[in-house]
Design a protein around this motif. Structure first.
Motif, short mmCIF file in Angstrom:
data_model
loop_
_atom_site.label_atom_id
_atom_site.label_comp_id
_atom_site.label_asym_id
_atom_site.label_seq_id
_atom_site.Cartn_x
_atom_site.Cartn_y
_atom_site.Cartn_z
N ASN A 1 67.16 1.96 -18.47
CA ASN A 1 68.19 2.87 -17.97
C ASN A 1 69.03 2.16 -16.91
N GLU A 2 70.23 2.66 -16.71
CA GLU A 2 71.07 2.16 -15.64
C GLU A 2 70.39 2.38 -14.29
N VAL A 3 70.54 1.41 -13.39
CA VAL A 3 69.98 1.52 -12.04
C VAL A 3 71.09 1.92 -11.07
N PHE A 4 70.80 2.88 -10.20
CA PHE A 4 71.80 3.38 -9.25
C PHE A 4 71.48 2.83 -7.86
N HIS A 5 72.44 2.12 -7.29
CA HIS A 5 72.22 1.63 -5.93
C HIS A 5 73.48 1.75 -5.07
N ARG A 6 74.53 2.28 -5.63
CA ARG A 6 75.74 2.58 -4.86
C ARG A 6 76.22 3.98 -5.22
N ILE A 7 76.69 4.72 -4.24
CA ILE A 7 77.29 6.02 -4.53
C ILE A 7 78.58 5.82 -5.32
N SER A 8 79.29 4.76 -5.01
CA SER A 8 80.50 4.43 -5.75
C SER A 8 80.61 2.92 -5.87
N ASP A 9 81.03 2.46 -7.05
CA ASP A 9 81.24 1.03 -7.22
C ASP A 9 82.72 0.67 -7.24
N GLY A 10 83.56 1.61 -6.81
CA GLY A 10 84.99 1.37 -6.77
C GLY A 10 85.73 1.92 -7.96
N GLU A 11 85.02 2.04 -9.10
CA GLU A 11 85.65 2.55 -10.31
C GLU A 11 85.04 3.87 -10.77
N SER A 12 83.78 4.11 -10.40
CA SER A 12 83.12 5.35 -10.81
C SER A 12 82.23 5.86 -9.70
N TRP A 13 81.83 7.12 -9.82
CA TRP A 13 81.02 7.77 -8.80
C TRP A 13 79.67 8.13 -9.41
N SER A 14 78.58 7.80 -8.72
CA SER A 14 77.23 8.13 -9.21
C SER A 14 76.86 9.52 -8.73
N ASN A 15 76.48 10.39 -9.64
CA ASN A 15 76.22 11.78 -9.31
C ASN A 15 74.78 11.96 -8.85
N HIS A 16 74.57 11.96 -7.54
CA HIS A 16 73.22 12.11 -7.00
C HIS A 16 72.66 13.49 -7.27
N VAL A 17 73.53 14.51 -7.32
CA VAL A 17 73.06 15.87 -7.60
C VAL A 17 72.48 15.94 -9.00
N GLU A 18 73.15 15.30 -9.94
CA GLU A 18 72.67 15.31 -11.32
C GLU A 18 71.30 14.65 -11.43
N LEU A 19 71.11 13.53 -10.73
CA LEU A 19 69.81 12.86 -10.75
C LEU A 19 68.73 13.73 -10.12
N GLY A 20 69.05 14.39 -9.02
CA GLY A 20 68.10 15.26 -8.34
C GLY A 20 67.67 16.43 -9.20
N LEU A 21 68.57 16.93 -10.03
CA LEU A 21 68.25 18.04 -10.92
C LEU A 21 67.55 17.57 -12.19
N TRP A 22 67.82 16.33 -12.60
CA TRP A 22 67.24 15.78 -13.83
C TRP A 22 65.74 15.57 -13.72
N ALA A 23 65.26 15.15 -12.57
CA ALA A 23 63.90 14.65 -12.43
C ALA A 23 62.85 15.76 -12.44
N ASP A 24 61.68 15.44 -13.03
CA ASP A 24 60.49 16.29 -12.90
C ASP A 24 59.75 15.96 -11.62
N ILE A 25 59.91 14.73 -11.15
CA ILE A 25 59.30 14.31 -9.90
C ILE A 25 60.09 13.12 -9.35
N PHE A 26 60.23 13.04 -8.03
CA PHE A 26 60.94 11.95 -7.37
C PHE A 26 59.93 11.19 -6.53
N VAL A 27 59.75 9.90 -6.84
CA VAL A 27 58.75 9.08 -6.18
C VAL A 27 59.45 7.95 -5.45
N ILE A 28 59.30 7.89 -4.13
CA ILE A 28 59.93 6.85 -3.32
C ILE A 28 58.85 5.83 -2.96
N ALA A 29 58.95 4.65 -3.56
CA ALA A 29 57.92 3.63 -3.36
C ALA A 29 58.52 2.25 -3.64
N PRO A 30 58.39 1.32 -2.70
CA PRO A 30 57.87 1.52 -1.35
C PRO A 30 58.86 2.31 -0.49
#
Length: 402
Positions: free
Chosen positions: A61-90
């Motif tokens: 899958n595409e990896v998200f590491h910028r909110i915007s890359d200058g040409e497009s915007w990454s939808n953090h809300v969509e990712l937050g709603l998509w997930a069954d679980i969010f794991v921050i590690a490390p």
């Protein structure tokens, strides 16, 4: 069993800037192998430790590491709603602090603030940072906010020091993910389940015993299956070769049939379900020799006394709202012997397996069983993994409770 839980689940992984970031590549691989869909969001500092290309290749899958890359915007809300679980590690000390205060200056934190799913964090930092009062306050606040913190491990750290602060190993993080997802559909929540597993050893002298070839794998699989479905599980384990992966399963280690009997009788009144999968010795030496018996000329006979019958006692004490399930391992007249045991022990049903079936019985990862019910119903199953057999037992028990 992990595969059954993780299949088609949507896992959002957040990676922050720690040397431990490289380990998450192993976690991504294992999640994908188990059938989960994985998307990854990284902080700007995380890309200095592992490349988005490596993460994208493993996650597919595409990896998200910028909110915007200058040409497009990454939808953090969509990712937050998509997930069954969010794991921050490390999860670094910096990210922990930002999560506490609601600071939102990168894509990962934006996803955290918009996530509606369970959130889990596996901290990683040096020992003094982990021990600092500020970090302790942040951990306390995050747990209060509902974030599950996977505790750090002890060992050598990137600084060269040794102590607490290591990120939990990927295997442990994976287990926590499985438990969290399984407990979202906890059909046995509030129920207590007793499982017996493995052989018993009946001592002759300090070096010799009477036992059998049971590894305990079937009983452990059953204990794990009930635990993952939300039950409080008490596993009475003889000298088994395998132990549960999940720390919250309460393991009561015993050696002899008497010890297993005493513990089972003690626990049974508080239980909702009992699954008696142990291969308990029917006989025990009538005399125990305090010192090793030396070899002598001629034959040596040992008197064997009958052990106390765990199944009979629990069946006798069973009340209407309890379910008791037995196992029967047979080599001949399988159905006849199992039906007799089913009636004598007052089981609700019995799980029959035969040593005549290839791949069944002791020492295998698989089992081939038949359920014989007290009402005369008979269910035959194909050869399956012991994890799958354990799930069949859980499903049948769930039907009975309903």
């Amino acid at each position: 069993m992990k595969g059954e839980i993780l299949k088609d689940k949507r896992i959002l992984l957040g990676i922050t800037g720690s040397i431990a970031a490289y380990k998450i590549l192993l976690l991504i691989r294992d999640l994908r192998k188990a059938g989960a869909e994985v998307k990854v969001v990284m902080t700007p500092s995380a890309v200095e430790f592992i490349t988005p290309l490596s993460v994208s290749t493993l996650s597919n899958n595409e990896v998200f590491h910028r909110i915007s890359d200058g040409e497009s915007w990454s939808n953090h809300v969509e990712l937050g709603l998509w997930a069954d679980i969010f794991v921050i590690a490390p999860c670094t000390a910096n990210t922990l602090a930002s999560m506490c205060t609601g600071r939102c200056d990168n894509m990962l934190l934006a996803c955290y603030l918009s996530a509606r799913c369970p959130v889990m964090a596996a901290p990683a930092m040096d020992l003094d940072m982990w021990a600092h009062p500020t970090t302790k306050r942040n951990i306390f606040q995050l747990e209060k906010d509902g974030v599950e913190i996977i505790n750090v491990g002890y060992g050598e750290l990137a600084s060269g020091l040794t102590g607490n602060g290591r990120m939990a190993e990927p295997e442990k993080i994976l287990r926590n993910i499985v438990v969290s997802l399984a407990h979202k559909q906890a059909t046995f929540s509030g129920k207590k389940v007793l499982v017996t597993a493995g052989p018993t050893y009946e001592s002759i002298d300090p070096v010799r015993f009477i036992g059998n070839w049971s590894s305990g794998r079937m009983g452990v699989s059953i204990a794990e299956a009930f635990f993952l479905h939300g039950a409080e599980v008490h596993l009475i384990a003889g000298p088994v070769q395998h132990f549960p992966e999940y720390e919250d399963i309460k393991v009561h280690s015993v050696v002899s049939a008497k010890e297993m009997y005493d513990k089972a009788v003690e626990l049974w009144p508080e239980m909702d379900v009992g699954i008696l999968a142990a291969a308990v010795a029917d006989y025990t030496p009538g005399q125990y020799f305090e010192e090793k018996v030396k070899k002598k000329g001629g034959e040596w006979s040992i008197q064997l006394d009958r052990t106390k019958d765990i199944a009979h006692q629990l069946g006798k004490a069973k009340i209407n709202n309890q379910i008791l399930v037995g196992f029967a391992l047979e080599t001949s007249d399988e159905i006849k012997n199992a039906k007799s045991k089913l009636k004598k022990k007052n089981f609700d049903w019995i799980v029959l397996n035969s040593l005549n079936d290839q791949g069944a019985g002791f020492g295998h990862l698989t089992n081939k069983v038949t359920f014989l019910h007290a009402n005369g119903k008979k269910e035959l199953f194909d050869l399956k993994s012991k994890n799958e057999v354990a799930l069949d037992i859980v499903m049948e028990t769930e039907k009975r409770l309903q």
